[in-house]
Write an enzyme that holds these catalytic residues in place. Structure first.
Site, PDB file in Angstrom:
ATOM      1  N   ASP A 169       0.247  16.166  -0.861  1.00 43.15           N
ATOM      2  CA  ASP A 169       0.788  16.226  -2.225  1.00 43.15           C
ATOM      3  C   ASP A 169      -0.127  15.598  -3.268  1.00 43.15           C
ATOM      4  O   ASP A 169       0.309  15.267  -4.349  1.00 43.15           O
ATOM      5  CB  ASP A 169       2.167  15.557  -2.280  1.00 43.15           C
ATOM      6  CG  ASP A 169       2.076  14.044  -2.397  1.00 43.15           C
ATOM      7  OD1 ASP A 169       1.175  13.459  -1.764  1.00 43.15           O
ATOM      8  OD2 ASP A 169       2.893  13.465  -3.129  1.00 43.15           O
ATOM      9  N   GLU A 170      -1.408  15.452  -2.941  1.00 41.28           N
ATOM     10  CA  GLU A 170      -2.248  14.615  -3.792  1.00 41.28           C
ATOM     11  C   GLU A 170      -3.690  15.093  -3.800  1.00 41.28           C
ATOM     12  O   GLU A 170      -4.217  15.458  -2.750  1.00 41.28           O
ATOM     13  CB  GLU A 170      -2.152  13.202  -3.190  1.00 41.28           C
ATOM     14  CG  GLU A 170      -2.771  12.126  -3.964  1.00 41.28           C
ATOM     15  CD  GLU A 170      -2.682  10.793  -3.191  1.00 41.28           C
ATOM     16  OE1 GLU A 170      -1.787  10.630  -2.332  1.00 41.28           O
ATOM     17  OE2 GLU A 170      -3.541   9.947  -3.439  1.00 41.28           O
ATOM     18  N   ASP A 177      -0.415  13.827  -8.291  1.00 43.06           N
ATOM     19  CA  ASP A 177       0.410  13.364  -7.173  1.00 43.06           C
ATOM     20  C   ASP A 177       1.842  13.835  -7.403  1.00 43.06           C
ATOM     21  O   ASP A 177       2.416  13.586  -8.455  1.00 43.06           O
ATOM     22  CB  ASP A 177       0.342  11.829  -7.106  1.00 43.06           C
ATOM     23  CG  ASP A 177       0.992  11.267  -5.853  1.00 43.06           C
ATOM     24  OD1 ASP A 177       0.441  10.330  -5.278  1.00 43.06           O
ATOM     25  OD2 ASP A 177       2.065  11.757  -5.460  1.00 43.06           O
TER      26      ASP A 177
HETATM   27  P1  TTP Z   1       3.593   9.750  -1.565  1.00 46.36           P
HETATM   28  O1  TTP Z   1       2.869  10.493  -2.641  1.00 46.36           O
HETATM   29  O2  TTP Z   1       3.139   8.387  -1.225  1.00 46.36           O
HETATM   30  O3  TTP Z   1       5.144   9.602  -1.952  1.00 46.36           O
HETATM   31  P2  TTP Z   1       6.112  10.624  -2.673  1.00 46.36           P
HETATM   32  O4  TTP Z   1       5.392  11.827  -3.164  1.00 46.36           O
HETATM   33  O5  TTP Z   1       7.260  10.901  -1.759  1.00 46.36           O
HETATM   34  O6  TTP Z   1       6.679   9.760  -3.866  1.00 46.36           O
HETATM   35  P3  TTP Z   1       5.928   9.327  -5.214  1.00 46.36           P
HETATM   36  O7  TTP Z   1       6.717   9.967  -6.312  1.00 46.36           O
HETATM   37  O8  TTP Z   1       6.022   7.843  -5.233  1.00 46.36           O
HETATM   38  O9  TTP Z   1       4.528   9.847  -5.127  1.00 46.36           O
HETATM   39  O10 TTP Z   1       3.606  10.588  -0.236  1.00 46.36           O
HETATM   40  C1  TTP Z   1       3.710  12.004  -0.236  1.00 46.36           C
HETATM   41  C2  TTP Z   1       4.526  12.497   0.935  1.00 46.36           C
HETATM   42  O11 TTP Z   1       3.970  12.011   2.151  1.00 46.36           O
HETATM   43  C3  TTP Z   1       5.961  11.975   0.905  1.00 46.36           C
HETATM   44  O12 TTP Z   1       6.833  12.825   0.191  1.00 46.36           O
HETATM   45  C4  TTP Z   1       6.317  11.880   2.342  1.00 46.36           C
HETATM   46  C5  TTP Z   1       5.010  11.672   3.056  1.00 46.36           C
HETATM   47  N1  TTP Z   1       4.924  10.269   3.492  1.00 46.36           N
HETATM   48  C6  TTP Z   1       5.338   9.938   4.774  1.00 46.36           C
HETATM   49  O13 TTP Z   1       5.736  10.803   5.545  1.00 46.36           O
HETATM   50  N2  TTP Z   1       5.286   8.638   5.179  1.00 46.36           N
HETATM   51  C7  TTP Z   1       4.847   7.625   4.342  1.00 46.36           C
HETATM   52  O14 TTP Z   1       4.833   6.454   4.736  1.00 46.36           O
HETATM   53  C8  TTP Z   1       4.429   7.982   3.016  1.00 46.36           C
HETATM   54  C9  TTP Z   1       3.946   6.919   2.055  1.00 46.36           C
HETATM   55  C10 TTP Z   1       4.481   9.308   2.647  1.00 46.36           C
HETATM   56 MG    MG Z   2       3.609  11.678  -4.225  1.00 49.02          MG
END
Ligand code: TTP
Ligand code: MG
Length: 404
Positions: free
Chosen positions: A104-105, A9
């Site tokens: 991203d995952e 992730d």
């Molecule tokens: P996430 O992996 O949930 O968050 P992140 O990568 O920004 O942060 P973390 O380090 O905690 O993993 O989500 C991935 C991408 O998806 C994030 O950069 C933006 C998008 N996203 C949204 O647009 N809306 C949302 O509500 C969430 C949770 C994510």
């Molecule tokens: Mg993330």
């Protein structure tokens, strides 16, 4: 280990991409989403911004209140999709099966390629190194015996983290005294129900299994298993871009004749479809409306559209289709987009040449939601995330049906 699973992730994904491309942003609280003064929410933010209490899905007004000194930017989805494509390409080479969960995952089944825990550790290290060397970004990686544990592991040491959960016992030891929400799939709604019954921690779930199952039914049985570290799901090599369509549907508890209500429900369904499409960076080139009438007779009606991934367009097309069919009591309504394509194959539509197309569509969606709020006294502002969950969607729709 029966299976060895890696969960990767990216850290603060959208924000990290922007910082990579503009080093002047490094170290600053960066908030990606709407801009202060607009209506909307935070998509994500840098870890510096998180120190001020800013979070994904938070109302932008609230974010600004907490962090007025932040740098605010609109997302650049096309860029993130391109980065995402490259990331998955790198990661997938280490797996016998890879499951893309979001831009991203991903889950990677490395059972064969790793052989044992030491091998998995080495793959994880390589993935982190290559992600940095070839894409210039940090990620967090979890190695574990199950999907849930791998996901928990990747979150454990964020950002730029690495963590292992080799056995169910390790998993249970780690989370037993944590809040029920630390179990994957337990959202705020579920947690609230459990709390009302005095069940706050994973330990409580283990000790009061009957109550959990009585309260939550099938979901309760699943959560109880998780509380004991049991999750036998396999990594399913699902590639969203191979899907034929993206859709959502709801069945009413009582048949619905009101066209007004059906159209209002279509707003929510269209939002859910938009959300899933954007999660995977896909566009539809057609919209399908599905209805099952009170007598179980089902019909579908479709229209070709130009490339679309936005709720308002999906809604408008679905309403047109609805206007063209017989008016009989409806038991189930669903909407989907089909003829999916990713960005690379997307044909530019005239609308895209007008830079105000997106804000205009967003304004239109807000109007639709305002109308729903007035008609049903529904407040979507505080529940922007919840509405997308299947259980909440059904509840909201039922509420609308009763109060319409
Ligand atoms: P996430 O992996 O949930 O968050 P992140 O990568 O920004 O942060 P973390 O380090 O905690 O993993 O989500 C991935 C991408 O998806 C994030 O950069 C933006 C998008 N996203 C949204 O647009 N809306 C949302 O509500 C969430 C949770 C994510
Ligand atoms: Mg993330």
């Amino acid at each position: 280990m029966d299976q060895i699973i890696i969960h990767v992730d990216m850290d603060a994904f959208f924000a990290s991409v922007e910082i990579r491309d503009n080093p002047a942003l490094r170290g600053k609280p960066l908030i990606i989403g709407s801009l202060p003064g607009e209506r909307g929410v935070v998509a994500t933010c840098s870890y510096e911004a998180r120190r001020f209490g800013v979070r994904s899905a938070m109302n932008i007004k609230e974010a600004y209140r907490r962090c007025p000194q932040g740098v605010y930017m609109h997302p650049n989805m096309e860029k993130y999709k391109a980065v995402s494509h490259r990331l998955h390409e790198i990661w997938n080479t280490y797996a016998s099966a890879a499951e893309t969960v979001a831009l991203d995952e991903a889950y990677l089944d490395v059972t064969e390629k790793a052989g044992n825990l030491e091998g998995a550790r080495s793959i994880a290290r390589t993935i982190k190194q290559r992600t940095m060397a070839e894409v210039g970004l940090t990620c967090s990686v979890g190695v574990a015996y199950s999907k849930t544990a791998a996901k928990t592991a990747s979150e454990e040491k964020k950002p730029d983290g690495y963590f292992e959960i080799p056995t169910p016992k390790d998993f249970v030891d780690l989370i037993i005294d944590r809040d029920v929400r630390s179990l994957y799939t337990v959202g705020e709604m579920t947690a609230k129900k459990l709390r009302a019954a005095g069940i706050r921690t994973v330990r409580d779930i283990r000790e009061r299994q009957d109550t959990v199952v009585r309260l939550l039914g099938k979901q309760g049985r699943w959560i109880t298993k998780l509380a004991f570290g049991i999750d036998e799901r396999r990594v399913t090599p699902y590639r969203p871009q191979d899907a034929k369509s993206i859709g959502r549907e709801v069945t009413f508890q009582e048949d619905v004749s009101s066209r007004r209500l059906l159209k209002d429900v279509l707003v929510l369904l269209a939002m859910c479809v938009e959300r899933r499409a954007r999660q995977y960076g896909l566009y539809g080139n057609g919209v399908t409306l599905k209805l099952t009438y009170f007598d179980m007779k089902s019909i579908t009606r479709s229209r070709l559209t130009s490339a679309c991934d936005c709720a308002v367009t999906i809604y408008r097309e679905a309403v047109r289709l609805l206007d063209g069919v017989e008016n009989r009591p409806v038991r189930l309504i669903g909407v989907s987009i089909y003829n999916l394509s990713g960005e690379e194959r997307r044909q530019l539509t005239m609308e895209d040449y007008f830079s105000d197309a997106r804000p205009r569509r967003e304004a239109e969606l807000r109007e639709l939601l305002d109308a729903l709020r007035d008609r049903y006294r529904l407040d979507f502002a505080g529940h922007s995330e919840e509405i997308y969950r299947t259980d909440t969607l059904h509840k909201t729709v039922e509420y609308m049906r009763r109060h319409g």
